[in-house]
Scaffold this motif. Structure first.
Motif, PDB file in Angstrom:
ATOM      1  N   GLU A  69     -15.374  27.148  -5.778  1.00 41.01           N
ATOM      2  CA  GLU A  69     -16.602  26.560  -6.464  1.00 41.01           C
ATOM      3  C   GLU A  69     -17.595  27.463  -6.675  1.00 41.01           C
ATOM      4  O   GLU A  69     -18.398  27.313  -7.523  1.00 41.01           O
ATOM      5  N   LEU A  70     -18.195  28.210  -5.808  1.00 46.11           N
ATOM      6  CA  LEU A  70     -19.301  29.069  -5.832  1.00 46.11           C
ATOM      7  C   LEU A  70     -19.067  30.055  -6.958  1.00 46.11           C
ATOM      8  O   LEU A  70     -19.912  30.366  -7.776  1.00 46.11           O
ATOM      9  N   ASN A  71     -17.744  30.651  -7.239  1.00 44.22           N
ATOM     10  CA  ASN A  71     -17.520  31.673  -8.092  1.00 44.22           C
ATOM     11  C   ASN A  71     -17.419  30.897  -9.404  1.00 44.22           C
ATOM     12  O   ASN A  71     -18.048  31.616 -10.349  1.00 44.22           O
ATOM     13  N   ASP A  72     -17.104  29.662  -9.442  1.00 44.76           N
ATOM     14  CA  ASP A  72     -17.012  29.195 -10.859  1.00 44.76           C
ATOM     15  C   ASP A  72     -18.517  28.621 -11.281  1.00 44.76           C
ATOM     16  O   ASP A  72     -18.721  28.908 -12.548  1.00 44.76           O
ATOM     17  N   MET A  73     -19.501  28.211 -10.212  1.00 39.85           N
ATOM     18  CA  MET A  73     -20.937  28.104 -10.725  1.00 39.85           C
ATOM     19  C   MET A  73     -21.558  29.309 -10.954  1.00 39.85           C
ATOM     20  O   MET A  73     -22.334  29.423 -11.979  1.00 39.85           O
ATOM     21  N   ALA A  74     -21.382  30.522 -10.336  1.00 38.14           N
ATOM     22  CA  ALA A  74     -21.971  31.829 -10.497  1.00 38.14           C
ATOM     23  C   ALA A  74     -21.597  32.475 -12.152  1.00 38.14           C
ATOM     24  O   ALA A  74     -22.216  32.913 -12.622  1.00 38.14           O
ATOM     25  N   SER A  75     -20.434  32.106 -12.259  1.00 40.18           N
ATOM     26  CA  SER A  75     -19.828  32.441 -13.613  1.00 40.18           C
ATOM     27  C   SER A  75     -20.255  32.002 -14.647  1.00 40.18           C
ATOM     28  O   SER A  75     -20.574  32.522 -15.894  1.00 40.18           O
ATOM     29  N   GLY A 109     -23.869  34.902 -12.781  1.00 43.28           N
ATOM     30  CA  GLY A 109     -23.754  35.824 -11.622  1.00 43.28           C
ATOM     31  C   GLY A 109     -24.476  34.934 -10.374  1.00 43.28           C
ATOM     32  O   GLY A 109     -24.130  35.350  -9.301  1.00 43.28           O
ATOM     33  N   GLY A 110     -25.426  34.297 -10.549  1.00 45.69           N
ATOM     34  CA  GLY A 110     -26.290  33.586  -9.657  1.00 45.69           C
ATOM     35  C   GLY A 110     -25.987  31.955  -9.619  1.00 45.69           C
ATOM     36  O   GLY A 110     -25.032  31.502 -10.454  1.00 45.69           O
ATOM     37  N   ILE A 111     -26.568  31.514  -8.935  1.00 42.46           N
ATOM     38  CA  ILE A 111     -26.656  29.749  -8.779  1.00 42.46           C
ATOM     39  C   ILE A 111     -27.962  29.149  -8.812  1.00 42.46           C
ATOM     40  O   ILE A 111     -28.979  29.811  -8.334  1.00 42.46           O
ATOM     41  N   SER A 112     -28.046  28.012  -9.186  1.00 46.99           N
ATOM     42  CA  SER A 112     -29.367  27.281  -9.274  1.00 46.99           C
ATOM     43  C   SER A 112     -29.424  26.656  -7.992  1.00 46.99           C
ATOM     44  O   SER A 112     -28.739  26.731  -7.085  1.00 46.99           O
ATOM     45  N   GLY A 113     -30.787  26.429  -7.516  1.00 45.18           N
ATOM     46  CA  GLY A 113     -31.370  25.622  -6.243  1.00 45.18           C
ATOM     47  C   GLY A 113     -30.444  24.355  -6.155  1.00 45.18           C
ATOM     48  O   GLY A 113     -29.956  24.122  -5.050  1.00 45.18           O
ATOM     49  N   GLU A 114     -30.033  23.582  -7.091  1.00 49.40           N
ATOM     50  CA  GLU A 114     -29.377  22.403  -6.881  1.00 49.40           C
ATOM     51  C   GLU A 114     -27.920  22.539  -6.557  1.00 49.40           C
ATOM     52  O   GLU A 114     -27.212  22.072  -5.836  1.00 49.40           O
ATOM     53  N   GLU A 115     -27.301  23.686  -7.122  1.00 51.32           N
ATOM     54  CA  GLU A 115     -25.925  23.980  -6.964  1.00 51.32           C
ATOM     55  C   GLU A 115     -26.007  24.491  -5.338  1.00 51.32           C
ATOM     56  O   GLU A 115     -25.106  24.418  -4.719  1.00 51.32           O
ATOM     57  N   GLN A 116     -26.841  25.456  -5.079  1.00 52.50           N
ATOM     58  CA  GLN A 116     -27.043  25.838  -3.718  1.00 52.50           C
ATOM     59  C   GLN A 116     -27.263  24.653  -2.721  1.00 52.50           C
ATOM     60  O   GLN A 116     -26.292  24.692  -1.539  1.00 52.50           O
ATOM     61  N   ARG A 117     -27.904  23.480  -3.007  1.00 51.71           N
ATOM     62  CA  ARG A 117     -27.917  22.444  -2.244  1.00 51.71           C
ATOM     63  C   ARG A 117     -26.531  21.853  -2.025  1.00 51.71           C
ATOM     64  O   ARG A 117     -26.170  21.577  -0.742  1.00 51.71           O
ATOM     65  N   VAL A 118     -25.956  21.629  -2.944  1.00 53.94           N
ATOM     66  CA  VAL A 118     -24.554  20.886  -3.007  1.00 53.94           C
ATOM     67  C   VAL A 118     -23.490  21.759  -2.316  1.00 53.94           C
ATOM     68  O   VAL A 118     -22.851  21.387  -1.190  1.00 53.94           O
ATOM     69  N   LEU A 119     -23.647  23.139  -2.259  1.00 55.42           N
ATOM     70  CA  LEU A 119     -22.664  23.838  -1.687  1.00 55.42           C
ATOM     71  C   LEU A 119     -22.926  24.065  -0.047  1.00 55.42           C
ATOM     72  O   LEU A 119     -22.199  23.868   0.734  1.00 55.42           O
ATOM     73  N   ASN A 120     -24.496  23.854   0.272  1.00 55.56           N
ATOM     74  CA  ASN A 120     -24.649  23.944   1.526  1.00 55.56           C
ATOM     75  C   ASN A 120     -24.374  22.610   2.335  1.00 55.56           C
ATOM     76  O   ASN A 120     -23.961  22.642   3.414  1.00 55.56           O
ATOM     77  N   GLU A 121     -24.506  21.355   1.422  1.00 55.39           N
ATOM     78  CA  GLU A 121     -24.048  20.255   2.295  1.00 55.39           C
ATOM     79  C   GLU A 121     -22.487  20.213   2.366  1.00 55.39           C
ATOM     80  O   GLU A 121     -22.086  19.926   3.507  1.00 55.39           O
ATOM     81  N   GLN A 122     -21.835  20.865   1.458  1.00 50.96           N
ATOM     82  CA  GLN A 122     -20.229  20.960   1.773  1.00 50.96           C
ATOM     83  C   GLN A 122     -20.237  22.012   2.885  1.00 50.96           C
ATOM     84  O   GLN A 122     -19.174  21.437   3.910  1.00 50.96           O
ATOM     85  N   LEU A 123     -20.784  22.740   3.162  1.00 53.89           N
ATOM     86  CA  LEU A 123     -20.725  23.738   4.389  1.00 53.89           C
ATOM     87  C   LEU A 123     -21.059  23.209   5.514  1.00 53.89           C
ATOM     88  O   LEU A 123     -20.528  23.457   6.589  1.00 53.89           O
ATOM     89  N   ASP A 124     -21.985  22.440   5.312  1.00 54.84           N
ATOM     90  CA  ASP A 124     -22.768  21.887   6.786  1.00 54.84           C
ATOM     91  C   ASP A 124     -21.490  20.810   7.117  1.00 54.84           C
ATOM     92  O   ASP A 124     -21.289  20.687   8.433  1.00 54.84           O
TER      93      ASP A 124
END
Length: 106
Positions: A73-79, A83-98
């Motif tokens: 999912e991270l790679n899809d977002m970054a593509s 190459g990077g991700i937005s703050g909202e995308e980071q928040r979503v991924l952090n919630e999943q990792l939490d």
């Protein structure tokens, strides 16, 4: 007459202020790097918990697959973001990792 008086004048524009701090693109790459670090840490924690006997190997495999799905999912977002991700995308991924972190810690 007024135009003739200004003809020889040169007006200098001040240089734009130097940018302080990272560019938005650099920030998006830093966000991606932070998530990648968390993913690597979770893989390591899962392996450690399985080897110590706290987690069943089958459950550890399921946790690894979940972390791999977050990585995809991270790679899809970054593509889609160059190459990077937005703050909202980071928040979503952090919630999943939490959530996955809580499962590892059981």
């Amino acid at each position: 007459m007024a135009c003739a008086a200004l003809y020889g004048c040169t007006v200098y524009q001040p240089a734009p202020p130097a940018r302080v701090g990272p560019t938005p693109y650099q920030v998006s790459l830093q966000r991606k790097a932070q998530i990648e670090h968390r993913i690597a840490t979770q893989h390591h924690r899962i392996d450690a918990r399985v080897s110590q006997g706290y987690i069943d190997p089958g459950y550890g495999g399921a946790l690894h697959r979940r972390v791999d799905a977050i990585q995809r999912e991270l790679n899809d977002m970054a593509s889609q973001q160059g190459g990077g991700i937005s703050g909202e995308e980071q928040r979503v991924l952090n919630e999943q990792l939490d959530g996955n972190n809580r499962r590892i810690g059981r």
